[in-house]
Design an enzyme around this catalytic site. Structure first.
Site, mmCIF file in Angstrom:
data_model
loop_
_atom_site.group_PDB
_atom_site.id
_atom_site.type_symbol
_atom_site.label_atom_id
_atom_site.label_comp_id
_atom_site.label_asym_id
_atom_site.label_seq_id
_atom_site.Cartn_x
_atom_site.Cartn_y
_atom_site.Cartn_z
ATOM 1 C CB VAL A 48 -23.710 -25.831 -9.490
ATOM 2 C CG1 VAL A 48 -22.655 -26.553 -10.296
ATOM 3 C CG2 VAL A 48 -24.471 -24.839 -10.354
ATOM 4 C CB SER A 49 -25.123 -25.462 -4.228
ATOM 5 O OG SER A 49 -24.993 -26.855 -3.997
ATOM 6 C CB THR A 50 -24.479 -20.785 -5.496
ATOM 7 O OG1 THR A 50 -23.117 -21.057 -5.877
ATOM 8 C CG2 THR A 50 -24.694 -21.239 -4.064
#
Length: 543
Positions: A48-50
Site C-alpha cells: 500500500v502507498s501509505t
C-alpha cells in the site's frame, strides 16, 4: 535461465537446479550446504502507498486474493513481503530485498496482486520484468498473464506504462491543486507547531495554549535574552513539544524562528515561492524581521554570561562606544572600552539612582493628568487617522505596482527566476507588513483610551519601574528613553516624545500604538498592566 549454467571463470557450478530442486554450489573445491527449493514455492508481495492505508483492509484483501490464486494453481507461499510505501519512486527497501532473494534462488516464483502493486515507475518495473529471464515465475493474482510468452509480457509492460503515466498525471494534478490552495492563502500541509488544522479548505488557527509560548519565544530571541540552546531549555520548561510529542531540538528551534508562517506569510522552502496567507498570524512581520536580523548576524546577539541589567543600553557620550559591564568585588561597573576616553567607569547603582530621579521628574501630577483626560475628550484625531490610512494605502499600492513590474521583467527574460523569487519574497513580506499596519490602525476612540492609559501610567512611573522584573525594566528603559548616554559620572537620557509633550501640558500626538518595533505605546502599556496586576497581587497577599 537454461537448465544447465556453468560459470567456470568464477568457479561456480549450478546444475539441474530447476529439475531436481537441489542447488549444488562449488567454489574453488569447497562445497557449501545444498539449498532445497520446491518447484512450486513462491513469495507473496503486497503493498500500500501509505501507513494509513496499511491500517485498513487493503493489505488483507490483497493477501486473500493471492492465497486464493495460490490454492488454485497449487503453489506454496513460503514468505510474505509487506510494504507500506509508494511505488511512484524507486528505492523501496522491502521490494529490493525480495528481488535479491529471488535472484539467489530463494523461491521459484513470486505472486503479486496487480501490476501496479509491484511498480509504478519504469525503473522498478524494468528490474521486476527481468525476473522471468532469470528463471523466476511471475504470477498476477487478478489477471491471467503468461510471463513466459511474448504477448503476456507485452501486455504486462503496457499496464506498467499506464500505471507510471497515471502517477505522472496524478502528481501534476496534485501540484495544480496545491498551487491553487496556496494562491488562496491556504496552507495545504500539516499545521506547524503552534497552529491547529481545521480540515480541508480552511485556514490554520493558532493553538490557544501553544501560540503565546511561540510569540514569547520570538520576543525573547529578538531581545537577545536567549540563544538556540537556551531556548531548548526554556521551551521545555514551558511544555512546548514538537509534532511527534518530543522536546524541541536545536533544528526544531531554528525551524520555528525561521518560518515566516507565524507572521502570516507562506513560504515553500523547496521552490522558494511565497504566498500571503489568510491565517491569523501569531507575531507581527516587524518582530519576524527583528528575529531574522539576529539570526543572519545583521544584529548581534546580546546575550552575555552574567545578564547585567543595563548591558548594551547605554553608550559613551564622548566616543559613542557601548558601555561594557564588569563585575568587580560584588559591584557592577560600566566602563567605556576606549582607553583614552574621558568617561572611565560608572557604577550600576549610580545609573539606577539617576533613572529614578528622571522618572520622578517625568511623573504627572494629578492636575496635569486631569488636563490630559480633558483634552482627550475635546481634541479630534479623525484628520490624522485619515492621513495615516491614506499614507499606508499609498505604500500598499506602490508595493503592488512593484510586484507587477517584477512579473513583467520575469516574463521578458530580463530577470532570472531565482532572483525573481528572492525579490518577490521580500516584496510579499513588506506588503504583508503594510496590510497588518492598516488592519491594526486604531479608531479615534481607541486613541483616546490609549492617551488616558498613558496619563495613568505617567502618574506612577517610579512604582511601575520598581515593580518590574529585570527583563521588563530593560523594555521599560528602551521605551521611555530612546537615547541614553553617559558623560563621565553623569547619566543623560532623552525621554520619548509622548512623555515630553505630556509633561509640557500638550496632548499626546497621534501615532501607531501597536507598531511592532520598540519604543512605542503598546509594550509600555502592557508593562504597566503587568505591574498593576503585580501590585494588586502583593496587596491581596499582604506583602
Amino acid at each position: 535461465m537454461p537448465p544447465h549454467l556453468f560459470a567456470h571463470a568464477g568457479g561456480w557450478h549450478l546444475a539441474n537446479a530447476r529439475r531436481t530442486g537441489v542447488a549444488k554450489i562449488r567454489r574453488y573445491g569447497r562445497v557449501k550446504e545444498p539449498q532445497y527449493q520446491c518447484m512450486n514455492s513462491c513469495f507473496g508481495y503486497i503493498r500500500v502507498s501509505t501507513q494509513k492505508q496499511g491500517e485498513g483492509v487493503s493489505l488483507e484483501a490483497q493477501k486473500d486474493a493471492i492465497q486464493a490464486f495460490a490454492r488454485q494453481k497449487d503453489l506454496t507461499i513460503t514468505k510474505w513481503f509487506e510494504e507500506k510505501q509508494t511505488a511512484a519512486k524507486g528505492g523501496r527497501p522491502i521490494f529490493n530485498q525480495m528481488l535479491r532473494q529471488l535472484r539467489r534462488g530463494g523461491a521459484s516464483g513470486v505472486i503479486i496482486h496487480k501490476i501496479d502493486r509491484s511498480a509504478r515507475n519504469l525503473r522498478d518495473w524494468a528490474m521486476f520484468s527481468e525476473l522471468p529471464d532469470a528463471g523466476v515465475n511471475v504470477y498476477v493474482a487478478t489477471e491471467s498473464l503468461d510471463f513466459t510468452s511474448r504477448g503476456g509480457r507485452l501486455t504486462a509492460d503496457i499496464q506498467a506504462v499506464i500505471a507510471a503515466d497515471y502517477i505522472r498525471n496524478l502528481r501534476e494534478e496534485t501540484i495544480k491543486g496545491i498551487q491553487g490552495r496556496l494562491k488562496q492563502g491556504l496552507y495545504p500541509f500539516r499545521a506547524p507547531v503552534g497552529y491547529l488544522d481545521q480540515g480541508r479548505g480552511k485556514p490554520k488557527i493558532p493553538d490557544p495554549r501553544i501560540a503565546p509560548i511561540i510569540r514569547e519565544m520570538f520576543e525573547r530571541y529578538a531581545a537577545g535574552q536567549e540563544t538556540y540552546m537556551s531556548l531548548i531549555d526554556w521551551t521545555g520548561g514551558k511544555g512546548l513539544r514538537n509534532q511527534k510529542g518530543g522536546p524541541l531540538s536545536l533544528h526544531g528551534v531554528e525551524t520555528i524562528l525561521g518560518n515566516p508562517f507565524y507572521a502570516g506569510l507562506i513560504r515553500i522552502k523547496r521552490t522558494g515561492q511565497t504566498f500571503p496567507g489568510i491565517h491569523e498570524p501569531i507575531i507581527s512581520v516587524s518582530l519576524y524581521e527583528d528575529v531574522e536580523a539576529v539570526r543572519t548576524g545583521r544584529r548581534g546577539q546580546i546575550k552575555t554570561r552574567h545578564q547585567h541589567l543595563f548591558r548594551r543600553l547605554f553608550i559613551c557620550g564622548h566616543c559613542d562606544g557601548c558601555m561594557i559591564p564588569e563585575l568587580q568585588k560584588g559591584r557592577v561597573y560600566y566602563r567605556c572600552k576606549r582607553n583614552f576616553c574621558p568617561t572611565k567607569t560608572i557604577r550600576e547603582d549610580m545609573i539606577q539612582a539617576a533613572l529614578r530621579k528622571e522618572l520622578q521628574r517625568l511623573e504627572l501630577t494629578a492636575r496635569a493628568s486631569a488636563k490630559v483626560h480633558a483634552d482627550c475628550e475635546t481634541v479630534s484625531t479623525d484628520g490624522k487617522l485619515s492621513e495615516a490610512r491614506s499614507a499606508i494605502e499609498l505604500q500598499i499600492n506602490d508595493e503592488e505596482a512593484r510586484q507587477e513590474r517584477l512579473t513583467d521583467l520575469l516574463i521578458d527574460g530580463t530577470l532570472e527566476r531565482a532572483t525573481y523569487a528572492d525579490r518577490k519574497a521580500k516584496s510579499d513580506q513588506r506588503l504583508l507588513d503594510l496590510k497588518q499596519q492598516l488592519a491594526r490602525l486604531p479608531s479615534a476612540t481607541q486613541i483616546q483610551q490609549v492617551h488616558r492609559d498613558l496619563a495613568e501610567l505617567q502618574k506612577s512611573l517610579v512604582v511601575t519601574y520598581e515593580m518590574a522584573t529585570s527583563d521588563e525594566k530593560r523594555e521599560f528603559i528602551q521605551n521611555v528613553w530612546p537615547n541614553r548616554k553617559v558623560f563621565g559620572k553623569n547619566v543623560v537620557v532623552e525621554p520619548s516624545g509622548w512623555l515630553q509633550e505630556a509633561v509640557s501640558g500638550n496632548l499626546i500626538s497621534f501615532g501607531d500604538p501597536v507598531r511592532g518595533h520598540g519604543r512605542t505605546f503598546g509594550p509600555i502599556l502592557e508593562l504597566s498592566r503587568k505591574t498593576r496586576a503585580r501590585k494588586l497581587s502583593c496587596k491581596a497577599s499582604g506583602e
